[in-house]
Design an enzyme around this catalytic site. Structure first.
Site, PDB file in Angstrom:
ATOM      1  N   LYS A 140      -6.717   3.767 -10.139  1.00 43.41           N
ATOM      2  CA  LYS A 140      -7.148   2.748  -9.164  1.00 43.41           C
ATOM      3  C   LYS A 140      -6.162   2.679  -7.997  1.00 43.41           C
ATOM      4  CE  LYS A 140      -5.994  -1.703  -9.796  1.00 43.41           C
ATOM      5  NZ  LYS A 140      -5.283  -2.320  -8.656  1.00 43.41           N
ATOM      6  N   ASN A 141      -4.860   2.680  -8.315  1.00 42.88           N
ATOM      7  CA  ASN A 141      -3.855   2.470  -7.270  1.00 42.88           C
ATOM      8  C   ASN A 141      -3.585   3.713  -6.438  1.00 42.88           C
ATOM      9  OD1 ASN A 141      -3.771  -0.152  -7.985  1.00 42.88           O
ATOM     10  ND2 ASN A 141      -1.881  -0.021  -9.162  1.00 42.88           N
ATOM     11  N   CYS A 193      -1.492 -13.945  -4.703  1.00 41.66           N
ATOM     12  CA  CYS A 193      -2.477 -13.810  -5.781  1.00 41.66           C
ATOM     13  C   CYS A 193      -1.848 -14.442  -7.022  1.00 41.66           C
ATOM     14  CB  CYS A 193      -2.808 -12.340  -6.021  1.00 41.66           C
ATOM     15  SG  CYS A 193      -1.439 -11.438  -6.737  1.00 41.66           S
ATOM     16  N   ARG A 225       3.330 -12.071  -2.766  1.00 45.15           N
ATOM     17  CA  ARG A 225       2.952 -10.761  -2.201  1.00 45.15           C
ATOM     18  C   ARG A 225       3.180 -10.702  -0.682  1.00 45.15           C
ATOM     19  NH1 ARG A 225      -0.511  -8.629  -6.154  1.00 45.15           N
ATOM     20  NH2 ARG A 225       0.082  -6.550  -5.439  1.00 45.15           N
ATOM     21  N   ASP A 236       2.904  -3.076 -14.382  1.00 47.05           N
ATOM     22  CA  ASP A 236       1.461  -3.107 -14.687  1.00 47.05           C
ATOM     23  C   ASP A 236       1.168  -2.876 -16.157  1.00 47.05           C
ATOM     24  OD1 ASP A 236       0.424  -1.527 -11.567  1.00 47.05           O
ATOM     25  OD2 ASP A 236       1.131  -3.541 -12.037  1.00 47.05           O
ATOM     26  N   ARG A 256     -12.128  -5.346 -11.895  1.00 41.14           N
ATOM     27  CA  ARG A 256     -11.451  -4.824 -10.690  1.00 41.14           C
ATOM     28  C   ARG A 256     -10.767  -3.503 -10.994  1.00 41.14           C
ATOM     29  NH1 ARG A 256      -6.960  -8.027  -9.058  1.00 41.14           N
ATOM     30  NH2 ARG A 256      -6.767  -6.239  -7.690  1.00 41.14           N
TER      31      ARG A 256
HETATM   32  C1  EPZ Z   1       1.380  -2.033  -5.924  1.00 41.46           C
HETATM   33  O1  EPZ Z   1       1.360  -3.337  -5.373  1.00 41.46           O
HETATM   34  C2  EPZ Z   1       0.242  -1.991  -6.946  1.00 41.46           C
HETATM   35  N1  EPZ Z   1      -1.034  -2.243  -6.277  1.00 41.46           N
HETATM   36  C3  EPZ Z   1       0.477  -3.059  -8.021  1.00 41.46           C
HETATM   37  O2  EPZ Z   1      -0.563  -2.918  -8.987  1.00 41.46           O
HETATM   38  C4  EPZ Z   1       1.815  -2.779  -8.700  1.00 41.46           C
HETATM   39  O3  EPZ Z   1       2.072  -3.783  -9.657  1.00 41.46           O
HETATM   40  C5  EPZ Z   1       2.929  -2.769  -7.647  1.00 41.46           C
HETATM   41  O4  EPZ Z   1       2.625  -1.789  -6.614  1.00 41.46           O
HETATM   42  C6  EPZ Z   1       4.290  -2.428  -8.237  1.00 41.46           C
HETATM   43  O5  EPZ Z   1       4.227  -1.189  -8.871  1.00 41.46           O
HETATM   44  C7  EPZ Z   1      -1.633  -1.232  -5.614  1.00 41.46           C
HETATM   45  O6  EPZ Z   1      -1.122  -0.141  -5.509  1.00 41.46           O
HETATM   46  C8  EPZ Z   1      -2.975  -1.541  -5.011  1.00 41.46           C
HETATM   47  P1  EPZ Z   1       5.142  -3.784  -4.138  1.00 41.46           P
HETATM   48  P2  EPZ Z   1       2.286  -3.670  -4.085  1.00 41.46           P
HETATM   49  O7  EPZ Z   1       5.022  -3.838  -2.665  1.00 41.46           O
HETATM   50  O8  EPZ Z   1       2.341  -2.503  -3.192  1.00 41.46           O
HETATM   51  C9  EPZ Z   1       7.823  -7.477  -3.073  1.00 41.46           C
HETATM   52  C10 EPZ Z   1      -2.260  -3.662 -10.445  1.00 41.46           C
HETATM   53  O9  EPZ Z   1      -2.283  -4.441 -11.420  1.00 41.46           O
HETATM   54  N2  EPZ Z   1       7.545  -7.173  -1.663  1.00 41.46           N
HETATM   55  O10 EPZ Z   1       5.862  -2.643  -4.774  1.00 41.46           O
HETATM   56  O11 EPZ Z   1       1.839  -4.959  -3.519  1.00 41.46           O
HETATM   57  C11 EPZ Z   1       6.592  -8.031  -3.771  1.00 41.46           C
HETATM   58  O12 EPZ Z   1       6.461  -9.405  -3.530  1.00 41.46           O
HETATM   59  C12 EPZ Z   1      -1.466  -4.029  -9.207  1.00 41.46           C
HETATM   60  O13 EPZ Z   1      -2.861  -2.566 -10.399  1.00 41.46           O
HETATM   61  C13 EPZ Z   1       8.216  -7.901  -0.683  1.00 41.46           C
HETATM   62  O14 EPZ Z   1       9.022  -8.790  -0.992  1.00 41.46           O
HETATM   63  O15 EPZ Z   1       3.693  -3.877  -4.801  1.00 41.46           O
HETATM   64  C14 EPZ Z   1       6.886  -7.738  -5.229  1.00 41.46           C
HETATM   65  O16 EPZ Z   1       7.696  -8.762  -5.755  1.00 41.46           O
HETATM   66  C15 EPZ Z   1      -0.744  -5.365  -9.356  1.00 41.46           C
HETATM   67  N3  EPZ Z   1       7.946  -7.632   0.623  1.00 41.46           N
HETATM   68  C16 EPZ Z   1       7.680  -6.425  -5.165  1.00 41.46           C
HETATM   69  O17 EPZ Z   1       8.114  -6.294  -3.809  1.00 41.46           O
HETATM   70  C17 EPZ Z   1       7.054  -6.661   0.999  1.00 41.46           C
HETATM   71  O18 EPZ Z   1       6.876  -6.449   2.214  1.00 41.46           O
HETATM   72  C18 EPZ Z   1       6.853  -5.210  -5.523  1.00 41.46           C
HETATM   73  O19 EPZ Z   1       5.765  -5.178  -4.624  1.00 41.46           O
HETATM   74  C19 EPZ Z   1       6.385  -5.929  -0.012  1.00 41.46           C
HETATM   75  C20 EPZ Z   1       6.646  -6.196  -1.339  1.00 41.46           C
END
Ligand code: EPZ
Length: 463
Positions: free
Chosen positions: A44-45, A138, A143, A331, A423
């Protein structure tokens, strides 16, 4: 009159996220041994971000191994709103991005899929302008997207956030973003993907340091390279992208879903069953396999893309801490917690990636689990049995974890909140049924009855 099936942006019959899906339930009778082989769907991701990446190209692309998920349909709806023509054939998607007619993603669609924000990088790089509603928080956290925004600004974009919308443009007479050296304060998957995509069409070289190394990031990089992008350091924490004027069409198959695969491995472990899975990329599951082995299972690589889980006599208590890849994936945290509720001791589970990803604890407790939460840490004291109960899914991975708990529990579990499950999991109940699980999706009055019935559990019946 029978409602006509809703045909979606990909020309596909809508997967179950119609209003009824919000009232439907999964009825699971636990402790049935599983056996056999399960086919793992595309990731999915990867699918979501690679679909967004098609916007970088001005020619048609074919994407293979794209799972049939609500989130994929929603991403297709966003792309269609921007002018991309999309058609789903058997197991592939044909996308024609040659005529992008809009650069504003519609709020009503974006608000239903956070990952819609992935279009900002490609749209800005290709069209010079992008207006995307802020994705908002969410169930699992706030996020924020400041790492995406700051990186695009470093590449010369003018980015303003007004009334909940991110307005990005390339100022002045320039038509391209400029290469830059970017250090990410946190190895954010999304920020790495946004900036890597934007950099593929920028003028000059971009270096992204402290980049995310998740397999889905590497998959996106390989997709961009298949379109002619020049990216070095794929799979490492330093990505170097040399911008090119344009990208060409490609036919690309995405990687298998390591989170779905990990979920099925735990289904085997929690029901003490030997099962096999393919296709998988074993090294994408390194931390999960290591922790399952610590927990008493054996995981055997049967061929380059096939693994089998052989359960141990007992589920051993095991500590985990979620970390960016190659650490233990956030995840898979809820699913591993389900397994630890039935372990032979005490486990400590620390969630370091998201600030609110322990909401499934309350639902496990309704099934008899013994879990104490302090901050982002859960201490799980294994119990000899879980009891089936009515439970409510709170987010995507929690819903999968509750299904696993139901498989391992005595009696009947009725899970509502299936809009979360649909989803991210393609035909989960069908795949589990094929392995021998007793799991049924009920809708309407049957769902209502299942949720309210106080039927005796098979255990009570058998006494
Ligand atoms: C991706 O989300 C995945 N989603 C998530 O999968 C996954 O849990 C996550 O990466 C971590 O591996 C998709 O790929 C669609 P991050 P993403 O940016 O990109 C903080 C699932 O269940 N952060 O690595 O949103 C953020 O708040 C989903 O399939 C900032 O602070 O994850 C979080 O605490 C859930 N500022 C941490 O980094 C930013 O600008 C990790 O977020 C961006 C992120």
């Amino acid at each position: 009159m029978e409602d006509k099936p809703i045909v979606t942006a990909t020309g596909n019959q809508q997967v179950s996220n119609s209003p009824e899906a919000d009232n439907s339930v999964l009825e699971i009778w636990g402790r049935h041994p599983l056996t056999g082989h399960v086919t793992v769907s595309g990731a999915k991701n990867s699918a979501l971000v690679v679909m967004a990446g098609v916007l970088l190209c001005s020619q048609p692309c074919r994407l293979r191994n794209i799972p049939n998920l609500v989130d994929v349909e929603r991403m297709a709806a966003v792309l269609t709103a921007l002018g991309v023509k999309i058609k789903r054939e058997a197991d592939f998607l044909d996308l024609d991005p040659s005529d992008i007619s809009h650069t504003r993603a519609p709020y009503d669609i974006v608000s239903r899929l956070r990952a819609s924000f992935f279009v900002i990088g490609p749209l800005l790089a290709r069209m010079g302008v992008a207006r995307i509603p802020l994705p908002g928080g969410c169930a699992i956290g706030a996020r924020p997207v400041e790492l995406h925004v700051r990186g695009l600004q470093a590449m010369g974009a003018d980015v303003q956030i007004e009334h909940g919308t991110v307005h990005a443009c390339i100022p002045g007479i320039r038509k391209r973003l400029q290469g830059a050296n970017i250090y990410l304060d946190y190895p954010s998957v999304g920020a790495t993907e946004t900036l890597m995509m934007a950099a593929t069409l920028a003028e000059g070289e971009t270096v992204i340091d402290n980049a995310a190394q998740e397999p889905e990031v590497a998959d996106l990089a390989n997709f961009c390279r298949a379109m002619g992008a020049r990216i070095r350091g794929v799979g490492t924490k330093t990505l170097t992208i040399s911008g090119v004027p344009s990208l060409h069409s490609t036919d690309y198959a995405i990687v298998p879903d390591r989170v779905e695969a990990g979920t099925f491995l735990i289904a085997g472990a929690i029901t003490h069953s030997k099962i096999s899975l393919s296709p998988v990329v074993p090294e994408h599951l390194g931390a999960v396999i290591a922790k399952l082995q610590e927990a008493g299972s054996q995981v055997v690589v049967e061929s380059p893309n096939r693994i089998a889980l052989i359960p141990g006599a007992e589920i051993q208590a095991t500590d985990i801490q979620t970390l960016p890849y190659p650490g233990f994936p956030t995840d898979m945290q809820a699913q591993f917690m389900a397994l630890m509720t039935l372990s032979n001791g005490n486990s400590m589970l620390t969630e370091t990636v998201f600030e609110n990803r322990l909401r499934h604890v309350a639902e496990f407790s309704r099934m008899g689990a013994n879990i104490r939460v302090t901050g982002n840490c859960a201490v799980i004291q294994g119990v000899p049995m879980l009891s089936g109960a009515p439970v409510m899914a709170t987010d995507l991975r929690a819903s999968a974890a509750l299904v696993l708990a139901g498989l391992g529990a005595h009696g009947k579990t009725v899970m509502s909140g299936l809009q979360h499950l649909d989803r991210g999991y393609e035909q989960l109940e069908q795949k589990l049924t094929k392995l021998g699980a007793r799991i049924t999706r009920l809708e309407g009055s049957a769902a209502q009855a299942a949720a309210e019935s106080e039927e005796l559990t098979p255990t009570e019946l058998s006494v």
